[in-house]
Scaffold this active site. Structure first.
Site, short mmCIF file in Angstrom:
data_model
loop_
_atom_site.label_atom_id
_atom_site.label_comp_id
_atom_site.label_asym_id
_atom_site.label_seq_id
_atom_site.Cartn_x
_atom_site.Cartn_y
_atom_site.Cartn_z
N ARG A 1 68.93 77.51 67.59
CA ARG A 1 70.16 78.56 67.14
C ARG A 1 70.42 79.42 68.11
O ARG A 1 69.29 79.99 68.99
CB ARG A 1 69.39 78.95 65.90
N ARG B 1 45.66 83.12 46.75
CA ARG B 1 44.31 82.30 46.76
C ARG B 1 44.30 80.82 46.18
O ARG B 1 43.65 80.40 45.40
CB ARG B 1 43.38 83.32 45.78
N THR C 1 58.95 88.02 59.18
CA THR C 1 58.04 86.77 58.71
C THR C 1 57.16 87.16 57.89
O THR C 1 56.94 88.19 57.42
CB THR C 1 57.48 86.09 60.33
N ALA D 1 64.92 90.91 83.34
CA ALA D 1 65.64 91.76 84.28
C ALA D 1 66.67 91.06 84.65
O ALA D 1 67.79 91.66 84.74
CB ALA D 1 64.80 92.42 85.31
N GLY E 1 57.60 79.63 69.40
CA GLY E 1 58.14 78.78 70.34
C GLY E 1 57.99 79.43 71.54
O GLY E 1 58.84 80.51 71.83
N HIS E 2 56.86 79.16 72.14
CA HIS E 2 56.58 79.90 73.28
C HIS E 2 56.86 78.95 74.66
O HIS E 2 55.99 77.96 75.00
CB HIS E 2 55.10 80.31 73.34
N ASP F 1 60.49 86.28 70.93
CA ASP F 1 61.05 85.41 71.89
C ASP F 1 61.10 86.35 73.16
O ASP F 1 62.11 86.21 73.98
CB ASP F 1 62.45 84.80 71.74
N THR G 1 62.83 79.82 59.89
CA THR G 1 62.66 78.70 60.92
C THR G 1 62.45 77.32 59.91
O THR G 1 62.67 76.39 60.52
CB THR G 1 61.66 78.68 61.84
N LYS H 1 56.35 85.78 75.58
CA LYS H 1 55.03 85.96 75.62
C LYS H 1 54.38 84.60 76.11
O LYS H 1 53.45 84.73 76.81
CB LYS H 1 54.67 86.07 74.07
N GLY H 2 55.00 83.43 75.92
CA GLY H 2 54.36 82.03 76.29
C GLY H 2 54.28 82.31 78.08
O GLY H 2 53.19 81.97 78.42
N GLN I 1 55.97 85.75 67.45
CA GLN I 1 56.89 86.51 66.77
C GLN I 1 56.84 88.29 67.45
O GLN I 1 56.37 88.28 68.58
CB GLN I 1 56.96 87.08 65.29
P1 GDP Z 1 58.33 83.67 73.42
O1 GDP Z 1 58.60 83.25 72.17
O2 GDP Z 1 58.07 85.08 73.54
O3 GDP Z 1 57.34 82.98 74.19
O4 GDP Z 1 59.71 83.53 74.33
P2 GDP Z 1 60.42 82.11 74.26
O5 GDP Z 1 59.74 81.26 74.99
O6 GDP Z 1 61.07 81.65 72.78
O7 GDP Z 1 61.80 82.66 74.88
C1 GDP Z 1 61.74 83.10 76.11
C2 GDP Z 1 62.85 82.55 77.23
O8 GDP Z 1 63.17 83.38 78.08
C3 GDP Z 1 62.32 81.11 77.54
O9 GDP Z 1 63.37 80.28 77.63
C4 GDP Z 1 61.60 81.45 78.92
O10 GDP Z 1 61.63 80.47 79.77
C5 GDP Z 1 62.64 82.17 79.44
N1 GDP Z 1 62.13 83.26 80.31
C6 GDP Z 1 60.98 84.01 80.24
N2 GDP Z 1 60.97 85.18 81.14
C7 GDP Z 1 62.08 85.12 81.68
C8 GDP Z 1 62.94 85.85 82.80
O11 GDP Z 1 62.23 86.76 83.36
N3 GDP Z 1 64.21 85.73 83.10
C9 GDP Z 1 64.74 84.58 82.71
N4 GDP Z 1 66.17 84.49 82.99
N5 GDP Z 1 64.36 83.79 81.51
C10 GDP Z 1 62.87 84.16 81.04
P1 IMO Z 2 58.07 83.65 68.83
O1 IMO Z 2 56.53 83.70 68.83
C1 IMO Z 2 61.99 84.78 66.90
C2 IMO Z 2 62.30 84.87 62.68
C3 IMO Z 2 63.28 83.82 62.11
C4 IMO Z 2 63.68 84.44 60.65
C5 IMO Z 2 62.49 85.27 60.15
C6 IMO Z 2 61.49 84.64 59.31
O2 IMO Z 2 58.79 82.30 69.40
O3 IMO Z 2 58.71 84.82 69.19
P2 IMO Z 2 59.76 82.35 59.15
O4 IMO Z 2 59.97 81.06 59.64
O5 IMO Z 2 58.73 83.08 60.13
O6 IMO Z 2 59.78 82.59 57.74
O7 IMO Z 2 61.38 83.20 59.71
O8 IMO Z 2 61.67 85.34 61.51
N1 IMO Z 2 61.17 84.26 63.48
C7 IMO Z 2 61.26 84.18 64.79
N2 IMO Z 2 62.33 84.78 65.74
N3 IMO Z 2 60.83 84.37 67.58
C8 IMO Z 2 59.99 83.77 66.75
O9 IMO Z 2 58.84 83.29 67.15
C9 IMO Z 2 60.18 83.68 65.42
N4 IMO Z 2 59.41 83.32 64.38
C10 IMO Z 2 60.06 83.53 63.14
O10 IMO Z 2 64.21 83.40 62.75
O11 IMO Z 2 64.47 85.50 61.22
MG MG Z 3 59.96 82.06 71.11
#
Ligand code: GDP
Ligand code: IMO
Ligand code: MG
Length: 429
Positions: free
Chosen positions: A301, A143, A237, A330, A40-41, A13, A129, A16-17, A222
């Site tokens: 969560r 396998r 994971t 930031a 979830g990106h 999180d 998840t 990356k997205g 991740q």
């Molecule tokens: P990912 O899994 O790495 O793609 O990240 P997620 O989408 O799960 O979580 C990142 C969250 O931070 C999302 O709700 C984005 O919209 C938000 N986000 C990304 N960059 C920024 C930032 O620079 N500032 C703020 N406030 N939110 C951001």
């Molecule tokens: P993105 O790509 C944050 C965490 C879960 C749990 C552990 C194992 O959005 O950054 P799993 O479902 O893979 O068996 O869960 O890894 N987890 C993540 N936490 N961002 C993710 O993906 C995650 N994918 C799995 O919360 O602790």
């Molecule tokens: Mg995410």
């Protein structure tokens, strides 16, 4: 001809997205190499927020080939939902989305096994998840798995029944109620839907693209601290989230990788169970969660929040061979008078180290902090690196010195436009 990686360096999180979408126009191919619907990106542009789980984040950019690689585990039901959510965006999936026939298939029983296993673990649960990730990768390495290519076989139903019979036997070992019959119609409908997409030998697609001089961006899911080998095992994971995963998850040779972009938040978060040395249990942690809207994009969560952890960041940089850093969110620290950064750990025997100990679970460690002044101002009007307030510049410089890798991008909000990229670098990359 180049392959660049974009990898999360913390517990996922990191944003990356957003960044894949932002830099995608510099590439002709965007490819996901591991993970699945646990990811979830989030992407935000033109006032709309999108959350992608399995589809690469280059999907909104025209003329980009998006690939779901063999290292991914794909849930067809989630895939169908994702595609349907995108129907208003006039994306021609026949031209820009390709799925490896070697991608592993998540069955409804994989999800049931995930849930049963977590329930049986009680307080020791991973905090999965519950998307079936662990059981699907177990079947892959055992396998026994089914792959996307299998759905084209005339014997797919028999293969499915064979694996499901095995899963049912496993489920008998848990006290777990389930209704598989209620899940199967949606699964088979999604399988038929999946058959209408480009199912390919993606290792050839990618290597042909490289041969033709095209540039490829690999999108990690991740983060490094959730890596099956190097993460805080067993609270991880089930895939290699680090750079090597891009080679095995796509069929790219290591000597093709030119650049590794590592992405981290200006602080730390974690969702699910497991050790988190700099976690804050006080009002400051609550404030970060609130300002950063730190709630999971896949499960909703609340994310656990804490200060930036430099030993962990350095570890991830080392494992991945990171060549440039991107610092996200930031803006979330705008209102803090002081910002703490963990530079070392004190081990139970009193020893001070800047390395990741073997076990963070049974031998709790104490983070040692340095305190830096906050910038205490909004970053809304900051449009370039040159306009960054002095205290934020000092924070950036501090991290660069401690980690030994330059920060080339600072993100100051969720929208595509809220991104500060060092212009000299952006032009050359
Ligand atoms: P990912 O899994 O790495 O793609 O990240 P997620 O989408 O799960 O979580 C990142 C969250 O931070 C999302 O709700 C984005 O919209 C938000 N986000 C990304 N960059 C920024 C930032 O620079 N500032 C703020 N406030 N939110 C951001
Ligand atoms: P993105 O790509 C944050 C965490 C879960 C749990 C552990 C194992 O959005 O950054 P799993 O479902 O893979 O068996 O869960 O890894 N987890 C993540 N936490 N961002 C993710 O993906 C995650 N994918 C799995 O919360 O602790
Ligand atoms: Mg995410």
């Amino acid at each position: 001809m180049s392959v660049h990686l974009l990898l999360g360096l913390q517990w996922g999180d990191e944003g990356k997205g957003k960044i894949v979408d932002y830099i995608a126009p510099q590439y002709e191919v965007v490819a996901r190499f591991q993970g699945g619907p646990n990811a979830g990106h989030t992407l935000e542009f033109d006032g709309i927020k999108h959350v992608l789980h399995q589809i690469p984040s280059g999907i909104f950019r025209n003329d980009i080939t998006n690939i779901i690689g063999n290292g991914v585990v794909l849930d067809p039901v989630v895939f169908k939902e994702e595609i349907e959510k995108l129907k208003d965006f006039k994306i021609d999936f026949s031209k820009n989305l390709f799925i490896s026939k070697k991608t592993q298939l998540i069955l409804p029983t994989h999800r049931l096994l995930d849930a049963a296993s977590e329930a049986a673990k009680g307080k020791e649960k991973i905090g999965s998840t519950l998307k079936g990730i662990g059981p699907t990768y177990m079947d892959k390495t055992g396998r026994n798995g089914l792959r996307i290519g299998d759905i084209l076989s005339a014997h797919f139903k028999e293969k499915y029944q064979l694996l499901v019979a095995k899963h049912k036997r496993l489920l008998q070992h848990y006290q777990f109620e389930y209704d598989l019959a209620a899940l199967e119609p949606a699964f088979f409908e999604a399988i038929d839907f999946l058959k209408t997409f480009n199912l390919v030998e993606s290792e050839y697609l990618i290597n042909d693209a490289l041969q033709a001089g095209k540039s490829i961006l690999c999108e990690g899911a991740q983060g490094s601290l959730l890596d099956i080998d190097f993460g805080s095992y067993p609270f991880v994971t089930s895939s290699n989230t680090t750079a090597a995963g891009a080679c095995t998850g796509l069929g790219i040779a290591p000597n093709r990788i030119e650049k590794v972009m590592g992405i981290f938040k200006a602080y730390c978060t974690r969702v699910g169970s497991g050790p988190f040395p700099t976690e804050l249990f006080d009002d400051i942690g609550e404030q970060i969660r609130k300002e950063g809207n730190e709630f999971g994009a896949t499960t909703g969560r609340p994310r656990r929040c804490g200060w930036l952890d430099l030993p962990a960041l350095r570890y991830a940089v080392m494992l991945n061979g990171v060549t440039e850093l991107f610092m996200m969110k930031a803006d979330v620290l705008n209102s803090f008078e002081e910002i703490k950064v963990c530079t070392h750990y004190r081990l139970p025997n009193g020893e001070v180290t800047d390395q990741m100990p073997y076990c963070l679970i049974h031998e709790p460690i104490e983070p040692i902090y340095e305190t830096l002044p906050g910038w205490q101002q909004s970053l809304d009007q900051v449009n370039s690196f040159e306009e960054i307030p002095a205290a934020l510049s000092a924070y950036i410089q501090f991290i660069e010195e401690k980690v030994g890798v330059p920060i080339h991008l600072v993100s100051v909000g969720p929208d595509r436009t809220q991104t500060l990229h060092k212009t000299s670098v952006a032009a050359s990359s």
